[in-house]
Scaffold this motif. Structure first.
Motif, PDB file in Angstrom:
ATOM      1  N   THR A  68      49.768  23.541  32.263  1.00 39.95           N
ATOM      2  CA  THR A  68      49.732  24.937  31.831  1.00 39.95           C
ATOM      3  C   THR A  68      48.532  25.616  32.474  1.00 39.95           C
ATOM      4  OG1 THR A  68      50.688  24.328  29.703  1.00 39.95           O
ATOM      5  CG2 THR A  68      49.588  26.452  29.826  1.00 39.95           C
ATOM      6  N   HIS A  69      48.759  26.776  33.031  1.00 38.54           N
ATOM      7  CA  HIS A  69      47.685  27.594  33.592  1.00 38.54           C
ATOM      8  C   HIS A  69      47.721  28.944  32.905  1.00 38.54           C
ATOM      9  CE1 HIS A  69      46.670  25.024  37.041  1.00 38.54           C
ATOM     10  NE2 HIS A  69      47.936  24.699  36.989  1.00 38.54           N
ATOM     11  N   VAL A  70      46.568  29.418  32.433  1.00 36.44           N
ATOM     12  CA  VAL A  70      46.464  30.757  31.862  1.00 36.44           C
ATOM     13  C   VAL A  70      46.004  31.665  32.991  1.00 36.44           C
ATOM     14  CG1 VAL A  70      45.345  32.202  30.132  1.00 36.44           C
ATOM     15  CG2 VAL A  70      45.920  29.825  29.584  1.00 36.44           C
ATOM     16  N   LEU A  71      46.894  32.574  33.416  1.00 38.41           N
ATOM     17  CA  LEU A  71      46.591  33.438  34.553  1.00 38.41           C
ATOM     18  C   LEU A  71      45.773  34.652  34.149  1.00 38.41           C
ATOM     19  CD1 LEU A  71      50.069  33.282  36.314  1.00 38.41           C
ATOM     20  CD2 LEU A  71      48.037  31.896  36.771  1.00 38.41           C
ATOM     21  N   SER A  72      45.961  35.113  32.929  1.00 41.49           N
ATOM     22  CA  SER A  72      45.137  36.204  32.399  1.00 41.49           C
ATOM     23  C   SER A  72      45.167  36.123  30.888  1.00 41.49           C
ATOM     24  CB  SER A  72      45.643  37.564  32.881  1.00 41.49           C
ATOM     25  OG  SER A  72      46.904  37.853  32.343  1.00 41.49           O
ATOM     26  N   GLY A  73      44.159  36.686  30.256  1.00 44.75           N
ATOM     27  CA  GLY A  73      44.058  36.584  28.803  1.00 44.75           C
ATOM     28  C   GLY A  73      43.531  35.223  28.419  1.00 44.75           C
ATOM     29  N   ARG A  74      43.910  34.779  27.244  1.00 48.45           N
ATOM     30  CA  ARG A  74      43.477  33.459  26.795  1.00 48.45           C
ATOM     31  C   ARG A  74      44.506  32.895  25.834  1.00 48.45           C
ATOM     32  NH1 ARG A  74      38.481  35.541  23.097  1.00 48.45           N
ATOM     33  NH2 ARG A  74      39.762  36.727  21.679  1.00 48.45           N
ATOM     34  N   GLY A  75      44.446  31.609  25.641  1.00 44.39           N
ATOM     35  CA  GLY A  75      45.394  30.952  24.760  1.00 44.39           C
ATOM     36  C   GLY A  75      44.859  29.623  24.293  1.00 44.39           C
ATOM     37  N   VAL A  76      45.567  29.024  23.367  1.00 47.53           N
ATOM     38  CA  VAL A  76      45.207  27.718  22.839  1.00 47.53           C
ATOM     39  C   VAL A  76      46.429  26.817  22.954  1.00 47.53           C
ATOM     40  CG1 VAL A  76      44.524  26.415  20.789  1.00 47.53           C
ATOM     41  CG2 VAL A  76      43.534  28.671  21.218  1.00 47.53           C
TER      42      VAL A  76
END
Length: 84
Positions: A68-76
């Motif tokens: 998983t890659h977060v391209l923008s923003g953020r996540g968990v």
């Protein structure tokens, strides 16, 4: 040892798909590397787009490794019982 040949994924494939099931947040995704085909039988890698204000995916498991890659923003992402 057998060496796997490189795989080319054209820019216009694979197609984007939409997840829109009752009880789940609507989002769209594109699997760039899919465990169902090619030399990637043990890996899934894709891109998902969530609504910035309501995007989440219900807890679930995969039978293969997933990146998983977060391209923008953020996540968990929860791996086992640990949120990262």
């Amino acid at each position: 040892m057998t060496q796997t040949r490189p795989v080319h994924i054209p820019a216009d494939t694979p197609a984007w798909e939409e997840m829109n099931e009752p009880g789940r947040t609507r989002y769209r995704f594109c699997l760039l590397v899919d465990a169902g085909g090619g030399p990637s039988a043990g890996l899934v890698h894709g891109i998902a787009e969530f609504d910035a204000n309501a995007g989440f995916e219900a807890l679930h498991r995969h039978n293969v490794a997933q990146t998983t890659h977060v391209l923008s923003g953020r996540g968990v992402a929860t791996i086992g019982e640990i949120g990262r």
